[in-house]
Design a protein around this motif. Structure first.
Motif, PDB file in Angstrom:
ATOM      1  N   SER A  63       0.832  -1.214   0.000  1.00  0.00           N
ATOM      2  CA  SER A  63       0.000   0.000   0.000  1.00  0.00           C
ATOM      3  C   SER A  63       0.859   1.254   0.000  1.00  0.00           C
ATOM      4  CB  SER A  63      -0.947  -0.013   1.200  1.00  0.00           C
ATOM      5  OG  SER A  63      -1.789  -1.129   1.132  1.00  0.00           O
ATOM      6  N   HIS A  64       1.683   1.371  -1.024  1.00  0.00           N
ATOM      7  CA  HIS A  64       2.556   2.527  -1.188  1.00  0.00           C
ATOM      8  C   HIS A  64       2.717   2.803  -2.677  1.00  0.00           C
ATOM      9  CE1 HIS A  64       3.596   2.416   3.022  1.00  0.00           C
ATOM     10  NE2 HIS A  64       3.794   1.113   2.889  1.00  0.00           N
ATOM     11  N   PRO A  65       2.849   4.070  -3.050  1.00  0.00           N
ATOM     12  CA  PRO A  65       3.080   4.403  -4.457  1.00  0.00           C
ATOM     13  C   PRO A  65       4.402   3.812  -4.949  1.00  0.00           C
ATOM     14  CG  PRO A  65       2.585   6.382  -3.165  1.00  0.00           C
ATOM     15  CD  PRO A  65       2.771   5.251  -2.203  1.00  0.00           C
ATOM     16  N   ILE A  66       4.482   3.556  -6.225  1.00  0.00           N
ATOM     17  CA  ILE A  66       5.684   2.946  -6.807  1.00  0.00           C
ATOM     18  C   ILE A  66       6.924   3.810  -6.559  1.00  0.00           C
ATOM     19  CG2 ILE A  66       5.423   3.909  -9.137  1.00  0.00           C
ATOM     20  CD1 ILE A  66       6.248   1.016 -10.113  1.00  0.00           C
ATOM     21  N   ASP A  67       6.779   5.137  -6.559  1.00  0.00           N
ATOM     22  CA  ASP A  67       7.932   6.019  -6.287  1.00  0.00           C
ATOM     23  C   ASP A  67       8.539   5.735  -4.917  1.00  0.00           C
ATOM     24  OD1 ASP A  67       7.656   7.284  -8.739  1.00  0.00           O
ATOM     25  OD2 ASP A  67       6.547   8.988  -7.910  1.00  0.00           O
ATOM     26  N   ASP A  68       7.679   5.547  -3.906  1.00  0.00           N
ATOM     27  CA  ASP A  68       8.156   5.269  -2.550  1.00  0.00           C
ATOM     28  C   ASP A  68       8.836   3.909  -2.462  1.00  0.00           C
ATOM     29  OD1 ASP A  68       7.038   7.710  -1.919  1.00  0.00           O
ATOM     30  OD2 ASP A  68       5.379   6.864  -0.743  1.00  0.00           O
ATOM     31  N   VAL A  69       8.257   2.913  -3.111  1.00  0.00           N
ATOM     32  CA  VAL A  69       8.834   1.559  -3.080  1.00  0.00           C
ATOM     33  C   VAL A  69      10.187   1.566  -3.779  1.00  0.00           C
ATOM     34  CG1 VAL A  69       8.509  -0.841  -3.781  1.00  0.00           C
ATOM     35  CG2 VAL A  69       6.561   0.480  -2.935  1.00  0.00           C
ATOM     36  N   TRP A  70      10.292   2.260  -4.905  1.00  0.00           N
ATOM     37  CA  TRP A  70      11.561   2.334  -5.634  1.00  0.00           C
ATOM     38  C   TRP A  70      12.637   3.005  -4.787  1.00  0.00           C
ATOM     39  CZ3 TRP A  70      13.663  -0.217  -9.341  1.00  0.00           C
ATOM     40  CH2 TRP A  70      14.838   0.252  -9.938  1.00  0.00           C
ATOM     41  N   LYS A  71      12.266   4.087  -4.097  1.00  0.00           N
ATOM     42  CA  LYS A  71      13.229   4.776  -3.236  1.00  0.00           C
ATOM     43  C   LYS A  71      13.762   3.829  -2.160  1.00  0.00           C
ATOM     44  CE  LYS A  71      11.273   9.362  -3.849  1.00  0.00           C
ATOM     45  NZ  LYS A  71      10.450  10.411  -3.241  1.00  0.00           N
ATOM     46  N   VAL A  72      12.901   2.997  -1.605  1.00  0.00           N
ATOM     47  CA  VAL A  72      13.329   2.032  -0.590  1.00  0.00           C
ATOM     48  C   VAL A  72      14.305   1.030  -1.194  1.00  0.00           C
ATOM     49  CG1 VAL A  72      12.550   0.087   0.835  1.00  0.00           C
ATOM     50  CG2 VAL A  72      11.318   2.254   0.902  1.00  0.00           C
ATOM     51  N   LEU A  73      14.034   0.556  -2.397  1.00  0.00           N
ATOM     52  CA  LEU A  73      14.929  -0.414  -3.039  1.00  0.00           C
ATOM     53  C   LEU A  73      16.332   0.142  -3.243  1.00  0.00           C
ATOM     54  CD1 LEU A  73      12.590  -2.098  -5.643  1.00  0.00           C
ATOM     55  CD2 LEU A  73      13.829  -3.234  -3.792  1.00  0.00           C
ATOM     56  N   LEU A  74      16.448   1.434  -3.396  1.00  0.00           N
ATOM     57  CA  LEU A  74      17.758   2.043  -3.637  1.00  0.00           C
ATOM     58  C   LEU A  74      18.537   2.339  -2.363  1.00  0.00           C
ATOM     59  CD1 LEU A  74      16.906   4.447  -6.584  1.00  0.00           C
ATOM     60  CD2 LEU A  74      17.732   2.080  -6.664  1.00  0.00           C
ATOM     61  N   THR A  75      17.906   2.170  -1.207  1.00  0.00           N
ATOM     62  CA  THR A  75      18.609   2.370   0.058  1.00  0.00           C
ATOM     63  C   THR A  75      19.426   1.130   0.407  1.00  0.00           C
ATOM     64  OG1 THR A  75      16.837   1.470   1.437  1.00  0.00           O
ATOM     65  CG2 THR A  75      16.730   3.849   0.913  1.00  0.00           C
ATOM     66  N   ASP A  76      20.346   1.283   1.357  1.00  0.00           N
ATOM     67  CA  ASP A  76      21.116   0.127   1.831  1.00  0.00           C
ATOM     68  C   ASP A  76      20.183  -0.955   2.374  1.00  0.00           C
ATOM     69  OD1 ASP A  76      23.485   1.353   1.132  1.00  0.00           O
ATOM     70  OD2 ASP A  76      23.972   1.986   3.177  1.00  0.00           O
ATOM     71  N   LEU A 119      23.473  -3.435  -4.767  1.00  0.00           N
ATOM     72  CA  LEU A 119      23.167  -3.438  -6.196  1.00  0.00           C
ATOM     73  C   LEU A 119      23.987  -2.381  -6.907  1.00  0.00           C
ATOM     74  CD1 LEU A 119      19.295  -3.762  -6.417  1.00  0.00           C
ATOM     75  CD2 LEU A 119      20.984  -5.314  -7.400  1.00  0.00           C
ATOM     76  N   GLY A 120      24.454  -2.726  -8.066  1.00  0.00           N
ATOM     77  CA  GLY A 120      25.156  -1.762  -8.892  1.00  0.00           C
ATOM     78  C   GLY A 120      24.412  -1.570 -10.200  1.00  0.00           C
ATOM     79  N   THR A 121      25.050  -0.892 -11.108  1.00  0.00           N
ATOM     80  CA  THR A 121      24.452  -0.713 -12.425  1.00  0.00           C
ATOM     81  C   THR A 121      24.671  -1.976 -13.247  1.00  0.00           C
ATOM     82  OG1 THR A 121      26.487   0.304 -13.227  1.00  0.00           O
ATOM     83  CG2 THR A 121      24.781   1.791 -12.380  1.00  0.00           C
ATOM     84  N   LYS A 122      24.085  -2.004 -14.421  1.00  0.00           N
ATOM     85  CA  LYS A 122      24.175  -3.176 -15.288  1.00  0.00           C
ATOM     86  C   LYS A 122      25.639  -3.584 -15.490  1.00  0.00           C
ATOM     87  CE  LYS A 122      22.738  -4.912 -19.742  1.00  0.00           C
ATOM     88  NZ  LYS A 122      22.011  -4.650 -20.972  1.00  0.00           N
ATOM     89  N   GLY A 123      25.897  -4.877 -15.273  1.00  0.00           N
ATOM     90  CA  GLY A 123      27.238  -5.420 -15.451  1.00  0.00           C
ATOM     91  C   GLY A 123      28.098  -5.435 -14.198  1.00  0.00           C
ATOM     92  N   GLN A 124      27.653  -4.786 -13.125  1.00  0.00           N
ATOM     93  CA  GLN A 124      28.444  -4.767 -11.897  1.00  0.00           C
ATOM     94  C   GLN A 124      28.144  -5.987 -11.036  1.00  0.00           C
ATOM     95  OE1 GLN A 124      27.614  -0.799 -10.243  1.00  0.00           O
ATOM     96  NE2 GLN A 124      29.800  -0.404 -10.537  1.00  0.00           N
ATOM     97  N   GLY A 125      29.184  -6.526 -10.435  1.00  0.00           N
ATOM     98  CA  GLY A 125      29.035  -7.662  -9.540  1.00  0.00           C
ATOM     99  C   GLY A 125      28.599  -7.230  -8.151  1.00  0.00           C
ATOM    100  N   TRP A 126      28.073  -8.184  -7.407  1.00  0.00           N
ATOM    101  CA  TRP A 126      27.690  -7.945  -6.018  1.00  0.00           C
ATOM    102  C   TRP A 126      27.996  -9.206  -5.223  1.00  0.00           C
ATOM    103  CZ3 TRP A 126      24.181 -11.185  -3.716  1.00  0.00           C
ATOM    104  CH2 TRP A 126      23.397 -11.970  -4.578  1.00  0.00           C
ATOM    105  N   GLN A 127      28.190  -9.045  -3.923  1.00  0.00           N
ATOM    106  CA  GLN A 127      28.393 -10.186  -3.033  1.00  0.00           C
ATOM    107  C   GLN A 127      27.849  -9.833  -1.660  1.00  0.00           C
ATOM    108  OE1 GLN A 127      32.085 -12.222  -3.149  1.00  0.00           O
ATOM    109  NE2 GLN A 127      31.624 -13.454  -1.358  1.00  0.00           N
ATOM    110  N   ALA A 128      27.077 -10.738  -1.106  1.00  0.00           N
ATOM    111  CA  ALA A 128      26.533 -10.567   0.239  1.00  0.00           C
ATOM    112  C   ALA A 128      27.433 -11.282   1.241  1.00  0.00           C
ATOM    113  CB  ALA A 128      25.108 -11.115   0.305  1.00  0.00           C
ATOM    114  N   ASP A 129      27.238 -10.938   2.511  1.00  0.00           N
ATOM    115  CA  ASP A 129      28.057 -11.526   3.577  1.00  0.00           C
ATOM    116  C   ASP A 129      27.908 -13.039   3.676  1.00  0.00           C
ATOM    117  OD1 ASP A 129      28.798  -8.917   4.140  1.00  0.00           O
ATOM    118  OD2 ASP A 129      27.477  -8.731   5.891  1.00  0.00           O
ATOM    119  N   ASP A 130      26.763 -13.591   3.252  1.00  0.00           N
ATOM    120  CA  ASP A 130      26.544 -15.034   3.361  1.00  0.00           C
ATOM    121  C   ASP A 130      27.153 -15.829   2.203  1.00  0.00           C
ATOM    122  OD1 ASP A 130      24.831 -14.498   1.243  1.00  0.00           O
ATOM    123  OD2 ASP A 130      23.018 -15.204   2.261  1.00  0.00           O
TER     124      ASP A 130
END
Length: 138
Positions: A25-38, A51-62
């Motif tokens: 129950s939130h506008p897409i703008d708000d949900v997108w902003k959350v996705l871009l936070t740590d 998350l990085g831009t297209k082509g960038q690698g990522w690794q989680a602690d697990d």
């Protein structure tokens, strides 16, 4: 003309994906902003994942890791996902869509799963990720 019978069943008969979705129950703008936070990216990738831009690698602690494959603002994020160093690459696709001005649909499809993948664990993992993203959007 003779009918040809394939020697092997088509791969499409095997379910290679886990799908999880929910509406928040939130506008897409708000949900997108959350996705871009740590907090938002860690909900999706796990603690330590960024998350990085297209082509960038990522690794989680697990130990899960991958590469960002597609990144379209307020529409979709797709990345490869390896459960550990020796695991085959799978694909995770998060799609966002406005339902109305104040509701957003989120859907995760985790595809290209090997036969022995723990689908119940993955379904639970992605459900918890969507829950965290929805909670952070409050």
């Amino acid at each position: 003309m003779s009918d040809q019978i394939p020697s092997e069943a088509p791969e499409a008969t095997m379910d290679t994906a886990v799908r999880v979705s929910r509406q928040v129950s939130h506008p897409i703008d708000d949900v997108w902003k959350v996705l871009l936070t740590d907090e938002g990216t860690e909900a999706l990738l796990g603690p330590g994942g960024k998350l990085g831009t297209k082509g960038q690698g990522w690794q989680a602690d697990d130990g899960t890791h991958g590469v960002t494959r597609s990144f379209h603002a307020k529409e979709q994020i797709r990345f490869s996902w390896h459960r550990d160093q020796d695991a085959p690459a799978t694909i995770v696709d998060l799609e966002l869509a406005p339902v109305d001005d104040n509701t957003t649909k989120l859907e995760i499809v985790h595809d290209k799963l090997p036969v022995d993948a723990d689908r119940e664990w993955l379904s639970d993992r992605w459900t918890k990720a969507l829950d965290r993203i929805a909670d952070d959007a409050l």
